[in-house]
Design a protein around this motif. Structure first.
Motif, PDB file in Angstrom:
ATOM      1  N   HIS A 220       0.821  -1.209   0.000  1.00  0.00           N
ATOM      2  CA  HIS A 220       0.000   0.000   0.000  1.00  0.00           C
ATOM      3  C   HIS A 220       0.860   1.266   0.000  1.00  0.00           C
ATOM      4  O   HIS A 220       0.489   2.275  -0.606  1.00  0.00           O
ATOM      5  CB  HIS A 220      -0.938  -0.005   1.205  1.00  0.00           C
ATOM      6  CG  HIS A 220      -2.073  -0.964   1.071  1.00  0.00           C
ATOM      7  ND1 HIS A 220      -3.002  -1.170   2.068  1.00  0.00           N
ATOM      8  CD2 HIS A 220      -2.437  -1.787   0.045  1.00  0.00           C
ATOM      9  CE1 HIS A 220      -3.890  -2.072   1.670  1.00  0.00           C
ATOM     10  NE2 HIS A 220      -3.561  -2.467   0.450  1.00  0.00           N
ATOM     11  N   ALA A 223       1.883   1.829  -3.471  1.00  0.00           N
ATOM     12  CA  ALA A 223       0.726   2.220  -4.277  1.00  0.00           C
ATOM     13  C   ALA A 223       0.372   3.683  -4.051  1.00  0.00           C
ATOM     14  O   ALA A 223       0.106   4.431  -5.008  1.00  0.00           O
ATOM     15  CB  ALA A 223      -0.466   1.334  -3.938  1.00  0.00           C
ATOM     16  N   VAL A 224       0.388   4.114  -2.786  1.00  0.00           N
ATOM     17  CA  VAL A 224       0.085   5.508  -2.466  1.00  0.00           C
ATOM     18  C   VAL A 224       1.127   6.436  -3.078  1.00  0.00           C
ATOM     19  O   VAL A 224       0.805   7.502  -3.608  1.00  0.00           O
ATOM     20  CB  VAL A 224       0.011   5.705  -0.935  1.00  0.00           C
ATOM     21  CG1 VAL A 224      -0.054   7.190  -0.577  1.00  0.00           C
ATOM     22  CG2 VAL A 224      -1.200   4.976  -0.365  1.00  0.00           C
ATOM     23  N   ALA A 231      -4.719   4.582  -6.003  1.00  0.00           N
ATOM     24  CA  ALA A 231      -4.731   3.799  -4.768  1.00  0.00           C
ATOM     25  C   ALA A 231      -6.075   3.922  -4.063  1.00  0.00           C
ATOM     26  O   ALA A 231      -6.634   2.922  -3.576  1.00  0.00           O
ATOM     27  CB  ALA A 231      -3.604   4.263  -3.848  1.00  0.00           C
ATOM     28  N   SER A 234      -8.770   2.003  -5.834  1.00  0.00           N
ATOM     29  CA  SER A 234      -8.620   0.553  -5.714  1.00  0.00           C
ATOM     30  C   SER A 234      -9.029   0.041  -4.331  1.00  0.00           C
ATOM     31  O   SER A 234      -8.910  -1.154  -4.053  1.00  0.00           O
ATOM     32  CB  SER A 234      -7.178   0.145  -6.018  1.00  0.00           C
ATOM     33  OG  SER A 234      -6.301   0.666  -5.038  1.00  0.00           O
ATOM     34  N   ILE A 236      -7.862   1.284  -1.263  1.00  0.00           N
ATOM     35  CA  ILE A 236      -6.880   1.490  -0.184  1.00  0.00           C
ATOM     36  C   ILE A 236      -7.284   2.698   0.656  1.00  0.00           C
ATOM     37  O   ILE A 236      -7.635   3.754   0.117  1.00  0.00           O
ATOM     38  CB  ILE A 236      -5.469   1.711  -0.781  1.00  0.00           C
ATOM     39  CG1 ILE A 236      -5.001   0.456  -1.515  1.00  0.00           C
ATOM     40  CG2 ILE A 236      -4.471   2.095   0.316  1.00  0.00           C
ATOM     41  CD1 ILE A 236      -3.682   0.625  -2.248  1.00  0.00           C
ATOM     42  N   VAL A 238      -6.146   5.475   2.075  1.00  0.00           N
ATOM     43  CA  VAL A 238      -4.924   6.273   1.945  1.00  0.00           C
ATOM     44  C   VAL A 238      -4.588   7.001   3.236  1.00  0.00           C
ATOM     45  O   VAL A 238      -3.419   7.048   3.651  1.00  0.00           O
ATOM     46  CB  VAL A 238      -5.057   7.273   0.773  1.00  0.00           C
ATOM     47  CG1 VAL A 238      -3.867   8.221   0.739  1.00  0.00           C
ATOM     48  CG2 VAL A 238      -5.183   6.534  -0.547  1.00  0.00           C
TER      49      VAL A 238
END
Length: 346
Positions: A220, A223-224, A231, A234, A236, A238
């Motif tokens: 994660h 991704a962030v 992100a 999807s 997550i 954040v």
């Protein structure tokens, strides 16, 4: 034509790996600096047996690693912050604040001692309180960034000033006494060497490597840093990821503070940790982590910290004034970012 391609293939592969994997270039630079450093040590050794020479080399290298272990631990947390597209300028001030709290808790004439809690139980409580306080300060940074929507640079620049100034105000009349037993945390001898700070650094680096590569949280973070909007779309959380990143950084700074207090037995609240943010950021960037986020590694940061440590030692051996040593770090950071930008444009 195919024959030429076959002949060029090994070279092409190496160049492609060099461009794509910053660990290769970082490793090559470190090896060259180690060779230069070792050569200078041997030249300055003078007369003596081979055994004495090897012992001298080992002692010098362990000193370099031990002196850079606290900043190296902080740089591990900075890696996660920068991979996520952020930064933490408050690490030096957080170290001072946590160090003050730890010393107040383990103070041989303090509150715990007054109620009969001394020795290992007091040290354990001091460590737990210090780590928890570091996590809290990191959480504050995370809240300002995730929920206050402040840029990480501004948020941590503000807390950098707040943490240190409040600590100085609250401790201006304090004179805690750190028990000798607590000093063994960093000064315990293994054989004939003081290597415990190095051991802590290695253990934390190994653990965080696993976290970055093998856990959902690690994925994660990348991704962030790569694309916040993607992100979030999807699924997550954040904001939660950002809070955890800065809490993790606070915890690692707390470990560094505990090591510093146990090594020295005191802490100068005005200057302790000063410049640590610069050293940590330099190590992370030299190790190949992109300031744009989404790219980087714990291994690269460790190698980057070793490069910074060896460079500092080389500059000292060459008699470079302290102020110019800081300038050299600045040049290294600028060059590393320029190289990253060139690769991104290509």
């Amino acid at each position: 034509m195919e024959k030429n391609q076959v002949l060029q293939k090994p070279g092409n592969r190496f160049m492609e790996a060099w461009k794509r994997n910053p660990l290769i270039s970082t490793g090559v630079v470190l090896i060259l600096m180690v060779i230069i450093q070792t050569g200078i040590m041997i030249y300055n050794f003078g007369s003596g047996s081979i055994g004495e020479l090897l012992l001298s080399l080992l002692t010098n290298w362990l000193n370099i690693l031990r002196n850079n272990a606290p900043v190296g631990i902080i740089a591990l947390g900075m890696t996660f912050a920068i991979i996520s597209g952020g930064i933490d300028l408050s690490v030096g001030s957080t170290l001072v604040a946590v160090g003050a709290v730890v010393m107040a808790v383990v103070d041989s004439t303090g509150l715990l001692a007054s109620v009969g809690i001394t020795g290992v139980p007091a040290y354990f409580i001091g460590i737990v309180v210090g780590v928890a306080f570091g996590a809290f300060l990191g959480w504050l940074n995370g809240v300002l960034i995730a929920h206050g929507k402040l840029p990480p640079f501004i948020a941590t620049l503000g807390t950098m000033q707040i943490f240190r100034s409040v600590t100085q105000q609250l401790t201006q009349h304090a004179n805690p006494s750190v028990p000798k037993g607590f000093l063994q945390i960093a000064n315990l001898k293994v054989g004939s060497f003081y290597i415990m700070p190095i051991v802590y650094w290695i253990i934390l680096a190994a653990a965080l490597y696993v976290v970055s590569k093998r856990t959902t949280f690690g994925r994660h973070v990348y991704a962030v840093g790569s694309n916040v909007r993607t992100a979030r779309l999807s699924g997550i959380d954040v904001n939660k990821v950002k809070r955890r990143i800065y809490m993790l950084t606070g915890v690692l700074v707390a470990f560094a503070a505990i090591i510093q207090v146990s090594r020295i037995g005191s802490m100068d609240y005005a200057s302790a940790g000063s410049g640590y943010e610069m050293d940590a950021i330099a190590a992370v960037i030299v190790g190949g982590t992109s300031m744009a986020g989404g790219k980087g590694s714990i291994v690269g940061t460790v190698l980057g910290m070793l490069i910074i440590g060896v460079m500092n030692n080389l500059l000292t051996l060459f008699g470079v004034p302290p102020f110019l040593r800081e300038a050299c770090k600045g040049v290294i950071v600028i060059v590393a970012v320029l190289l990253q930008k060139k690769e991104a444009d290509a």
